[in-house]
Design an enzyme around this catalytic site. Structure first.
Site, PDB file in Angstrom:
ATOM      1  N   CYS A 128      33.602  50.747  36.930  1.00 34.44           N
ATOM      2  CA  CYS A 128      32.547  50.309  37.857  1.00 34.44           C
ATOM      3  C   CYS A 128      33.120  50.075  39.256  1.00 34.44           C
ATOM      4  O   CYS A 128      34.185  49.491  39.405  1.00 34.44           O
ATOM      5  CB  CYS A 128      31.934  49.016  37.308  1.00 34.44           C
ATOM      6  SG  CYS A 128      30.891  48.147  38.480  1.00 34.44           S
TER       7      CYS A 128
ATOM      8  N   LEU B   6      47.597  56.170  29.328  1.00 32.26           N
ATOM      9  CA  LEU B   6      47.086  54.799  29.498  1.00 32.26           C
ATOM     10  C   LEU B   6      48.077  53.955  30.294  1.00 32.26           C
ATOM     11  O   LEU B   6      47.702  52.995  30.966  1.00 32.26           O
ATOM     12  CB  LEU B   6      46.851  54.140  28.129  1.00 32.26           C
ATOM     13  CG  LEU B   6      46.248  52.736  28.205  1.00 32.26           C
ATOM     14  CD1 LEU B   6      44.727  52.822  28.292  1.00 32.26           C
ATOM     15  CD2 LEU B   6      46.632  51.867  27.022  1.00 32.26           C
TER      16      LEU B   6
ATOM     17  N   CYS C 187      28.775  46.123  37.119  1.00 34.77           N
ATOM     18  CA  CYS C 187      27.564  45.724  37.849  1.00 34.77           C
ATOM     19  C   CYS C 187      26.318  46.395  37.264  1.00 34.77           C
ATOM     20  O   CYS C 187      25.210  45.938  37.477  1.00 34.77           O
ATOM     21  CB  CYS C 187      27.700  46.079  39.332  1.00 34.77           C
ATOM     22  SG  CYS C 187      27.530  47.846  39.708  1.00 34.77           S
TER      23      CYS C 187
ATOM     24  N   CYS D  84      48.420  40.154  25.969  1.00 39.78           N
ATOM     25  CA  CYS D  84      48.460  41.542  26.431  1.00 39.78           C
ATOM     26  C   CYS D  84      49.650  41.716  27.369  1.00 39.78           C
ATOM     27  O   CYS D  84      50.121  40.738  27.976  1.00 39.78           O
ATOM     28  CB  CYS D  84      47.158  41.815  27.184  1.00 39.78           C
ATOM     29  SG  CYS D  84      47.087  43.422  27.981  1.00 39.78           S
TER      30      CYS D  84
ATOM     31  N   CYS E 276      25.937  50.709  40.052  1.00 37.11           N
ATOM     32  CA  CYS E 276      26.615  51.646  40.957  1.00 37.11           C
ATOM     33  C   CYS E 276      26.625  53.057  40.346  1.00 37.11           C
ATOM     34  O   CYS E 276      26.274  53.236  39.174  1.00 37.11           O
ATOM     35  CB  CYS E 276      28.032  51.153  41.245  1.00 37.11           C
ATOM     36  SG  CYS E 276      29.164  51.351  39.858  1.00 37.11           S
TER      37      CYS E 276
ATOM     38  N   HIS F   4      52.648  40.531  32.712  1.00 34.02           N
ATOM     39  CA  HIS F   4      52.805  40.822  34.154  1.00 34.02           C
ATOM     40  C   HIS F   4      52.448  39.589  34.979  1.00 34.02           C
ATOM     41  O   HIS F   4      53.129  39.251  35.947  1.00 34.02           O
ATOM     42  CB  HIS F   4      51.905  41.985  34.579  1.00 34.02           C
ATOM     43  CG  HIS F   4      52.409  43.328  34.162  1.00 34.02           C
ATOM     44  ND1 HIS F   4      53.509  43.916  34.738  1.00 34.02           N
ATOM     45  CD2 HIS F   4      51.989  44.193  33.212  1.00 34.02           C
ATOM     46  CE1 HIS F   4      53.740  45.084  34.166  1.00 34.02           C
ATOM     47  NE2 HIS F   4      52.827  45.274  33.223  1.00 34.02           N
TER      48      HIS F   4
ATOM     49  N   CYS G 123      28.530  53.303  37.015  1.00 35.24           N
ATOM     50  CA  CYS G 123      27.800  52.725  35.884  1.00 35.24           C
ATOM     51  C   CYS G 123      26.671  53.663  35.463  1.00 35.24           C
ATOM     52  O   CYS G 123      26.468  53.915  34.276  1.00 35.24           O
ATOM     53  CB  CYS G 123      27.259  51.349  36.258  1.00 35.24           C
ATOM     54  SG  CYS G 123      28.532  50.072  36.299  1.00 35.24           S
TER      55      CYS G 123
ATOM     56  N   ILE H 267      43.618  57.065  31.688  1.00 33.40           N
ATOM     57  CA  ILE H 267      42.667  56.305  30.854  1.00 33.40           C
ATOM     58  C   ILE H 267      42.688  54.849  31.298  1.00 33.40           C
ATOM     59  O   ILE H 267      43.757  54.274  31.525  1.00 33.40           O
ATOM     60  CB  ILE H 267      43.058  56.369  29.358  1.00 33.40           C
ATOM     61  CG1 ILE H 267      43.227  57.811  28.880  1.00 33.40           C
ATOM     62  CG2 ILE H 267      42.045  55.606  28.501  1.00 33.40           C
ATOM     63  CD1 ILE H 267      41.965  58.595  28.642  1.00 33.40           C
TER      64      ILE H 267
ATOM     65  N   THR I 156      49.434  42.828  30.201  1.00 30.41           N
ATOM     66  CA  THR I 156      48.936  42.358  31.500  1.00 30.41           C
ATOM     67  C   THR I 156      49.193  40.858  31.660  1.00 30.41           C
ATOM     68  O   THR I 156      49.530  40.395  32.754  1.00 30.41           O
ATOM     69  CB  THR I 156      47.420  42.656  31.614  1.00 30.41           C
ATOM     70  OG1 THR I 156      47.243  44.053  31.437  1.00 30.41           O
ATOM     71  CG2 THR I 156      46.851  42.225  32.947  1.00 30.41           C
TER      72      THR I 156
HETATM   73  N1  LIG Z   1      45.051  51.528  31.689  1.00 24.60           N
HETATM   74  C1  LIG Z   1      44.673  50.460  30.971  1.00 24.60           C
HETATM   75  O1  LIG Z   1      43.483  50.133  30.879  1.00 24.60           O
HETATM   76  C2  LIG Z   1      45.700  49.674  30.245  1.00 24.60           C
HETATM   77  C3  LIG Z   1      45.327  48.604  29.443  1.00 24.60           C
HETATM   78  C4  LIG Z   1      46.329  47.932  28.720  1.00 24.60           C
HETATM   79  C5  LIG Z   1      47.653  48.340  28.825  1.00 24.60           C
HETATM   80  N2  LIG Z   1      47.990  49.381  29.647  1.00 24.60           N
HETATM   81  C6  LIG Z   1      49.372  49.909  29.723  1.00 24.60           C
HETATM   82  O2  LIG Z   1      49.598  50.603  28.491  1.00 24.60           O
HETATM   83  C7  LIG Z   1      50.988  50.605  28.189  1.00 24.60           C
HETATM   84  C8  LIG Z   1      51.191  50.164  26.747  1.00 24.60           C
HETATM   85  O3  LIG Z   1      50.997  48.781  26.572  1.00 24.60           O
HETATM   86  P1  LIG Z   1      51.769  47.979  25.441  1.00 24.60           P
HETATM   87  O4  LIG Z   1      51.444  46.540  25.639  1.00 24.60           O
HETATM   88  O5  LIG Z   1      51.545  48.598  24.118  1.00 24.60           O
HETATM   89  O6  LIG Z   1      53.284  48.295  25.939  1.00 24.60           O
HETATM   90  P2  LIG Z   1      54.704  47.645  25.672  1.00 24.60           P
HETATM   91  O7  LIG Z   1      55.329  47.471  27.006  1.00 24.60           O
HETATM   92  O8  LIG Z   1      54.629  46.496  24.722  1.00 24.60           O
HETATM   93  O9  LIG Z   1      55.450  48.819  24.896  1.00 24.60           O
HETATM   94  C9  LIG Z   1      56.033  49.924  25.487  1.00 24.60           C
HETATM   95  C10 LIG Z   1      56.931  50.575  24.440  1.00 24.60           C
HETATM   96  O10 LIG Z   1      57.434  51.785  25.002  1.00 24.60           O
HETATM   97  C11 LIG Z   1      58.783  51.931  24.597  1.00 24.60           C
HETATM   98  N3  LIG Z   1      59.479  52.839  25.520  1.00 24.60           N
HETATM   99  C12 LIG Z   1      60.177  52.544  26.639  1.00 24.60           C
HETATM  100  N4  LIG Z   1      60.703  53.671  27.171  1.00 24.60           N
HETATM  101  C13 LIG Z   1      60.309  54.693  26.373  1.00 24.60           C
HETATM  102  C14 LIG Z   1      60.534  56.103  26.415  1.00 24.60           C
HETATM  103  N5  LIG Z   1      61.249  56.666  27.381  1.00 24.60           N
HETATM  104  N6  LIG Z   1      59.978  56.856  25.429  1.00 24.60           N
HETATM  105  C15 LIG Z   1      59.229  56.284  24.446  1.00 24.60           C
HETATM  106  N7  LIG Z   1      59.009  54.960  24.363  1.00 24.60           N
HETATM  107  C16 LIG Z   1      59.542  54.182  25.322  1.00 24.60           C
HETATM  108  C17 LIG Z   1      59.328  50.506  24.588  1.00 24.60           C
HETATM  109  O11 LIG Z   1      60.481  50.396  23.753  1.00 24.60           O
HETATM  110  C18 LIG Z   1      58.137  49.709  24.033  1.00 24.60           C
HETATM  111  O12 LIG Z   1      58.191  49.585  22.622  1.00 24.60           O
HETATM  112  C19 LIG Z   1      51.640  49.703  29.235  1.00 24.60           C
HETATM  113  O13 LIG Z   1      52.199  50.527  30.262  1.00 24.60           O
HETATM  114  C20 LIG Z   1      50.481  48.897  29.771  1.00 24.60           C
HETATM  115  O14 LIG Z   1      50.718  48.436  31.108  1.00 24.60           O
HETATM  116  C21 LIG Z   1      47.038  50.056  30.350  1.00 24.60           C
HETATM  117 ZN   LIG Z   2      44.751  43.711  27.647  1.00 23.80          ZN
HETATM  118 ZN   LIG Z   3      28.945  49.422  38.530  1.00 21.86          ZN
END
Ligand SMILES: NC(=O)c1ccc[n+]([C@@H]2O[C@H](COP(=O)([O-])OP(=O)(O)OC[C@H]3O[C@@H](n4cnc5c(N)ncnc54)[C@H](O)[C@@H]3O)[C@@H](O)[C@H]2O)c1
Ligand SMILES: [Zn+2]
Ligand SMILES: [Zn+2]
Length: 351
Positions: A115, A270, A101, A46, A104, A51, A107, A295, A48
């Protein structure tokens, strides 16, 4: 089987530095009351995990050194803890990585994915870049028949995509997907499968992913050389799309999404942004009367139910999004590949 005295090797964040991950020995965990022990089949990589590999500020604050990472996973139940009543040894399950949990107010109101006391498997506690792991029984979701173990681990990001899409209308609607990483690609595919009338897919310059979006059913694919807002208006009779989903993490894309959504439409985000205060065109949001929604995770369990229906109906093309399958010992190669962006989803297999 009993997990009592065995040991296993697992990818562990051991050092306070970039990469800083080693394959080291751990005791095979024992399932506590209400938990199941799972023998890992596949774990996908992922953003993450990247990161954490890069060891940015967020990771330093959230991931204790010594943690086995990896949260997008599936495997076979091999042992159940005391009081487990709804799980069967031998079943193939995928994991909901938000551990809640169940007590809360969040949940109680049906928002267990946020949560108040939740933790994330493979981030705050040991995860699944390991041959075995334990989790609460409720987080182990039986995989629909016919889904191969090497594809079942991607239900976490696929569920993210579906949760984001369902923040707005899909069937018969016009939908824009900003950012074509693995999650954006899943969203393109799911939007078509869920009956969207028009799907516009937008990346910056990743040609491989833009090509994949076309193959997954996007009606129109745009990139940095296009005037994104103008083209979206042209494609929607001057109105803008009903449902914009932001998966790029780029403030520029978020701004485009807000400016190209129809009056009273939906913008679902997201993405996690590198800068915590991205500039947002607030007046467009207000005057266009938009619904802007953050989201997180997947709804428990409505997102899973929608996803399982889609998987069971064979309307999704998971195979196309999973571009690389490696052995789990090739973790470092998988991270490099993910970092490069020359891929869809990268999956690590355990047998
Ligand atoms: N909130 C959550 O629960 C959650 C969970 C998982 C991932 N995420 C986040 O979701 C996002 C998507 O994850 P992923 O692994 O598919 O991402 P990724 O980083 O693999 O892909 C991002 C894509 O966006 C493109 N991009 C960059 N600048 C752009 C622009 N200006 N316009 C259009 N496209 C552009 C890149 O070329 C790349 O292909 C990430 O920001 C990630 O951190 C959030
Ligand atoms: Zn993930
Ligand atoms: Zn909870």
């Amino acid at each position: 089987m009993s997990s009592d005295s065995g040991t296993m090797l697992a990818w562990t964040k051991t050092k306070d530095e970039q990469n800083g991950m080693e394959l080291i020995e751990h005791k095979i965990p024992t399932p506590g009351p209400g938990e199941v022990l799972i023998k890992t089949k596949s774990t996908s990589i992922c953003g993450t995990d990247l990161h954490i590999w890069l060891w940015d500020d967020w990771s330093r604050d959230n991931v204790p050194l010594g943690t086995i990472t990896g949260h997008e996973t599936c495997g076979e139940i091999v042992e159940v803890g005391e009081g487990v009543s709804n799980q069967k040894i031998g079943d193939l399950v995928a994991i909901e990585c938000h551990f809640a949990c169940w007590e809360c107010p969040r949940c109680d109101e049906g928002n267990a994915h946020v949560c108040e006391n939740g933790e994330i498997f493979g981030v705050h506690s040991n995860g699944a870049f390991a041959p075995f792991f334990v989790c609460p029984e409720v987080n182990a979701r039986k995989v629909p028949d016919g889904i191969s173990p090497s594809h079942a681990s991607v239900q976490d990001p696929l569920g993210n995509a579906i949760h984001t899409l369902t923040g707005g209308p899909i069937e018969g609607a016009t939908v824009a997907i900003h950012g074509l990483g693995p999650i954006g690609l899943f969203a393109v595919n799911a939007a078509k499968a869920m009956g969207a009338k028009l799907v516009i897919a937008i990346d910056w310059d990743n040609k491989l992913r833009m090509e994949m979006a076309k193959e997954l059913g996007a009606d129109l694919v745009l990139g940095k050389d296009d005037d994104v807002i103008k083209t979206i208006f042209e494609a929607t009779a001057g109105q803008g799309v009903d449902n914009s989903c932001e998966f790029s993490g780029s403030p520029n894309a978020l701004s485009n999404a807000i400016k190209s959504t129809r009056m009273g439409g939906f913008v679902n985000v997201l993405s996690v942004y590198g800068q915590s205060m991205p500039q947002v065109p607030m007046n467009d949001l207000v005057f266009r009367y938009l619904h802007l929604k953050g989201i997180n995770g997947r709804k428990m369990w409505s997102t899973w139910e929608t996803m399982h229906d889609l998987l069971a109906s064979r309307k999704l093309d998971i195979e196309r999004v999973v571009t690389h399958q490696l052995n789990w010992k090739e973790f470092q190669e998988g991270m490099e590949l993910t970092k490069s962006g020359n891929c869809g989803k990268v999956v690590l297999n355990f047998d």
